[in-house]
Design an enzyme around this catalytic site. Sequence first.
Site, PDB file in Angstrom:
ATOM      1  N   LYS A  29       1.559   8.217 -23.173  1.00  0.00           N
ATOM      2  CA  LYS A  29       2.164   8.491 -24.599  1.00  0.00           C
ATOM      3  C   LYS A  29       3.593   8.308 -24.559  1.00  0.00           C
ATOM      4  O   LYS A  29       3.798   6.772 -24.789  1.00  0.00           O
ATOM      5  CB  LYS A  29       1.740  10.082 -24.843  1.00  0.00           C
ATOM      6  CG  LYS A  29       0.366  10.594 -25.193  1.00  0.00           C
ATOM      7  CD  LYS A  29      -0.659  10.131 -24.361  1.00  0.00           C
ATOM      8  CE  LYS A  29      -2.028  10.769 -24.760  1.00  0.00           C
ATOM      9  NZ  LYS A  29      -2.117  11.884 -23.918  1.00  0.00           N
TER      10      LYS A  29
ATOM     11  N   TYR B 223       0.901  -1.300  -0.060  1.00  0.00           N
ATOM     12  CA  TYR B 223      -0.217   0.151   0.048  1.00  0.00           C
ATOM     13  C   TYR B 223       0.875   1.327   0.011  1.00  0.00           C
ATOM     14  O   TYR B 223       0.447   2.180  -0.504  1.00  0.00           O
ATOM     15  CB  TYR B 223      -1.132   0.064   1.199  1.00  0.00           C
ATOM     16  CG  TYR B 223      -2.033   1.172   0.979  1.00  0.00           C
ATOM     17  CD1 TYR B 223      -3.345   0.862   0.284  1.00  0.00           C
ATOM     18  CD2 TYR B 223      -1.657   2.100   1.845  1.00  0.00           C
ATOM     19  CE1 TYR B 223      -3.980   2.222   0.112  1.00  0.00           C
ATOM     20  CE2 TYR B 223      -2.758   3.507   1.677  1.00  0.00           C
ATOM     21  CZ  TYR B 223      -3.735   3.263   0.660  1.00  0.00           C
ATOM     22  OH  TYR B 223      -4.534   4.446   0.486  1.00  0.00           O
TER      23      TYR B 223
ATOM     24  N   PHE C  84     -16.847  16.186 -27.171  1.00  0.00           N
ATOM     25  CA  PHE C  84     -16.322  15.259 -28.215  1.00  0.00           C
ATOM     26  C   PHE C  84     -16.495  13.794 -27.882  1.00  0.00           C
ATOM     27  O   PHE C  84     -16.470  12.887 -28.610  1.00  0.00           O
ATOM     28  CB  PHE C  84     -14.771  15.480 -28.715  1.00  0.00           C
ATOM     29  CG  PHE C  84     -14.124  15.586 -27.721  1.00  0.00           C
ATOM     30  CD1 PHE C  84     -13.988  16.684 -26.881  1.00  0.00           C
ATOM     31  CD2 PHE C  84     -13.221  14.526 -27.335  1.00  0.00           C
ATOM     32  CE1 PHE C  84     -12.795  16.964 -25.913  1.00  0.00           C
ATOM     33  CE2 PHE C  84     -12.092  14.545 -26.550  1.00  0.00           C
ATOM     34  CZ  PHE C  84     -11.971  15.906 -25.467  1.00  0.00           C
TER      35      PHE C  84
ATOM     36  N   ASP D  31       3.435  20.635 -20.141  1.00  0.00           N
ATOM     37  CA  ASP D  31       2.707  19.542 -20.504  1.00  0.00           C
ATOM     38  C   ASP D  31       3.784  18.418 -21.287  1.00  0.00           C
ATOM     39  O   ASP D  31       3.945  18.726 -22.454  1.00  0.00           O
ATOM     40  CB  ASP D  31       1.522  19.784 -21.489  1.00  0.00           C
ATOM     41  CG  ASP D  31       0.797  18.525 -21.581  1.00  0.00           C
ATOM     42  OD1 ASP D  31       1.305  17.493 -21.658  1.00  0.00           O
ATOM     43  OD2 ASP D  31      -0.403  18.647 -22.060  1.00  0.00           O
TER      44      ASP D  31
ATOM     45  N   ARG E 275     -10.686  16.671 -34.534  1.00  0.00           N
ATOM     46  CA  ARG E 275     -10.009  17.726 -33.756  1.00  0.00           C
ATOM     47  C   ARG E 275     -10.185  18.960 -34.569  1.00  0.00           C
ATOM     48  O   ARG E 275      -9.602  19.487 -35.129  1.00  0.00           O
ATOM     49  CB  ARG E 275      -8.115  17.321 -33.602  1.00  0.00           C
ATOM     50  CG  ARG E 275      -8.059  16.186 -32.447  1.00  0.00           C
ATOM     51  CD  ARG E 275      -8.337  16.792 -31.135  1.00  0.00           C
ATOM     52  NE  ARG E 275      -8.193  15.927 -30.067  1.00  0.00           N
ATOM     53  CZ  ARG E 275      -8.790  15.701 -29.089  1.00  0.00           C
ATOM     54  NH1 ARG E 275     -10.268  15.864 -28.863  1.00  0.00           N
ATOM     55  NH2 ARG E 275      -8.574  14.936 -28.055  1.00  0.00           N
TER      56      ARG E 275
ATOM     57  N   PHE F 281      -4.787  21.882 -24.745  1.00  0.00           N
ATOM     58  CA  PHE F 281      -5.136  20.571 -25.002  1.00  0.00           C
ATOM     59  C   PHE F 281      -6.644  20.363 -23.898  1.00  0.00           C
ATOM     60  O   PHE F 281      -6.842  21.126 -23.197  1.00  0.00           O
ATOM     61  CB  PHE F 281      -4.268  19.714 -24.386  1.00  0.00           C
ATOM     62  CG  PHE F 281      -4.623  18.246 -24.400  1.00  0.00           C
ATOM     63  CD1 PHE F 281      -4.669  17.592 -25.794  1.00  0.00           C
ATOM     64  CD2 PHE F 281      -5.134  17.521 -23.551  1.00  0.00           C
ATOM     65  CE1 PHE F 281      -5.179  16.453 -25.951  1.00  0.00           C
ATOM     66  CE2 PHE F 281      -5.600  16.067 -23.466  1.00  0.00           C
ATOM     67  CZ  PHE F 281      -5.739  15.581 -25.000  1.00  0.00           C
ATOM     68  N   THR F 282      -7.451  19.662 -24.617  1.00  0.00           N
ATOM     69  CA  THR F 282      -9.099  19.435 -24.067  1.00  0.00           C
ATOM     70  C   THR F 282      -8.918  19.316 -22.566  1.00  0.00           C
ATOM     71  O   THR F 282      -9.484  20.343 -21.930  1.00  0.00           O
ATOM     72  CB  THR F 282      -9.517  18.521 -24.771  1.00  0.00           C
ATOM     73  OG1 THR F 282      -8.738  17.179 -24.532  1.00  0.00           O
ATOM     74  CG2 THR F 282      -9.850  18.552 -26.166  1.00  0.00           C
TER      75      THR F 282
HETATM   76  C1  LIG Z   1      -3.540  12.851 -23.540  1.00  0.00           C
HETATM   77  C2  LIG Z   1      -2.922  14.284 -23.072  1.00  0.00           C
HETATM   78  C3  LIG Z   1      -3.161  14.905 -21.851  1.00  0.00           C
HETATM   79  C4  LIG Z   1      -4.141  14.032 -20.704  1.00  0.00           C
HETATM   80  O1  LIG Z   1      -3.439  13.021 -20.375  1.00  0.00           O
HETATM   81  P1  LIG Z   1      -4.376  11.498 -20.028  1.00  0.00           P
HETATM   82  O2  LIG Z   1      -3.539  10.426 -19.636  1.00  0.00           O
HETATM   83  O3  LIG Z   1      -5.248  11.251 -21.327  1.00  0.00           O
HETATM   84  O4  LIG Z   1      -5.307  11.973 -18.794  1.00  0.00           O
HETATM   85  C5  LIG Z   1      -2.628  15.933 -21.564  1.00  0.00           C
HETATM   86  N1  LIG Z   1      -2.078  16.650 -22.433  1.00  0.00           N
HETATM   87  C6  LIG Z   1      -1.741  16.136 -23.707  1.00  0.00           C
HETATM   88  C7  LIG Z   1      -1.004  17.159 -24.758  1.00  0.00           C
HETATM   89  C8  LIG Z   1      -2.357  14.900 -24.288  1.00  0.00           C
HETATM   90  O5  LIG Z   1      -2.071  14.547 -25.400  1.00  0.00           O
END
Ligand SMILES: *Cc1c(COP(=O)(O)O)cnc(C)c1O
Length: 454
Positions: free
Chosen positions: A255, A68, A446, A212, A379, A120-121
Site C-alpha cells: 500500500k 542470502y 470472500f 497497523d 466489504r 481488518f480481515t
Molecule cells: C492489506 C492490509 C493488510 C494485510 O497486508 P498484506 O500485505 O495484504 O498481507 C493489513 N491491514 C490492512 C489495513 C490492509 O489494508
Amino acid sequence: MPEPFKIKSVETMTLPNAEERKKAIEEAGFNTFLLKSNDCYVDLLTDSGTNAMSDKQWAGLMVGDEAYAGSKNFYHLQETVKEYFGFKHIIPTHQGRGAENILSSLTIKDGDWVPGNMYFTTTRFHQERNGANFRDVICDAAHDPSREDVLFKGNVDLKKFQDLIDEVGADKIPYICLAVTVNLAGGQPVSMQNIKEVSELAHKNGILVMYDATRCVENAYFIKDLEEGYADVSIKDIVHEMFSYGDGCTMSGKKDCITNIGGFLCVNDDDLYLRATAMVVQFEGMPSYGGLAGRDMEAMAIGIKEAMNYDYISHRVNQIRYLGEKLAAGGVPMVKPYGGHAIFLDAKQFLPHLDQEEFPAQALASAIYVESGVRTMERGIISAGRDAVTGENHKPKLETVRLTIPRRVYTYAHLDYVADTIIDLYEKRDTIKGLEWVYEPSCLRFFTGRFKQK
Ligand SMILES: *Cc1c(COP(=O)(O)O)cnc(C)c1O
C-alpha cells in the site's frame, strides 16, 4: 491539480463486450476476486500491490543485492524505516500478513483480548488464530455511513477501550491494534489527538500500542489537512510523530510503500525483537530479507521516501475526493467523508430491496462489473465472516462496495468513466438481483467463495 507525474511506460487495456462480461462473472461465481485480470477494464479491486513504481524504483531493482544474508538493500530499508517511522527494530516480511502472523503468535495467549479500531480481515484472522477475542473499540460514527460531520471517523472511543480493560483486566490485553487509516470503515483517519490519548490509556495499563501502519501516509495527509496545528508540519514529521506514541507496527508495503510486494514488522522492545527474529526464519526467511528479494527491499525503501512527498499524497487523496464528488452529483449513496484510498458505495442504500442475507454488496460489485467492466470488491457481510464461537454470520452495519484506487495508475479520465457507468447503473438499480452461496470456504471466505443469482 493534474497528475504530479508523466507517463514513461504504458500497459494496454481493453474492455470486453457486454456478452463477455456476463459470461466472465458467471464463471467467476459472482465473486470479483475470481475474475481474470484480463477480463477487467479499470481494475479497482484493490490498492494492494497494484501500484505503479517510479523510474527510480525500477532503477533500484537493478541494484538488488541478492546475497542470502546481510544484503545492502536490507540496510537501506532499515535506515529508511528508522528515519521515517522511528521504531528501533525492523524485520522484513513477504507482505503485511507475514508481520501479523509473527506479532500475533508472539504476544497473544489463549483467551486474551485484542481491541482494535474496527477490524481488518487478515489482521483479525491472525489474532483469532492465536486464541484472542477481538473487540471493536472504534467510535460509533464509524459504523454510520451518513456521519459526514465527523472528520476523524477512525478514532478509538476511549470509553469502549476503558470498558474492555475494566471487564477483562489489562493483563489479558497484550496490545491494542491501532489502524491508521481504517480500511473497513472507509479509509477513515485517526487524529493525532486520539493517537496520543489511546497511547496514554494503553501505557498506563501496561498495554502495548501496535499500529497497523498500512496507510500511515494517507492518515498523515488527513492530519495535515484537517487537524488544528498541523497545516505547516511536513508529512514526514507527522508520520514520525504518529509512531512516536507507540511500540511497533505491522506494515503492508503493498500500500503506502508504493511497491508490488513486501511488508515489515517494527518493534521497540529488544526481547520481542529477538523472539521475532527466531520466528521469521521459520516462516519467511533470514531476518535480513524475510521472504523478499534484495531488489524488493530496495524498491520499498525508495517508495517510502516518495510516498512522503506532499504533491504525491495530496494528488492521491484528491483523486478519491474527485471520484466521490462525481458520484455524489449523480445521487449515488456512499460512506462519507471520503477516505484516503477508496470510495465505499453504501450497498444497503443503493439496493434497499435486498436483505443483508442476500449479500447486497456482493451483488452490486457483480452488477458493476457487468455494466462497465470495472472491477470492485465487497466489504460487507461476506468479508466480515462468521463468529469463531457461535458460527453465526457477523452482520456489519457497513455493507459496502469498495472502489479502490491504485497509486499512480489511473488518470482522471478513467475515474470519469467509472463514475458515469455507476451512475447509469444506479438509475436501474431495482433490476439487480440478490445472491446465495454455492461454495462457502471456512475462513477468509470472500477470497474464494462462489455464489449464484437468486
Ligand atoms: C492489506 C492490509 C493488510 C494485510 O497486508 P498484506 O500485505 O495484504 O498481507 C493489513 N491491514 C490492512 C489495513 C490492509 O489494508
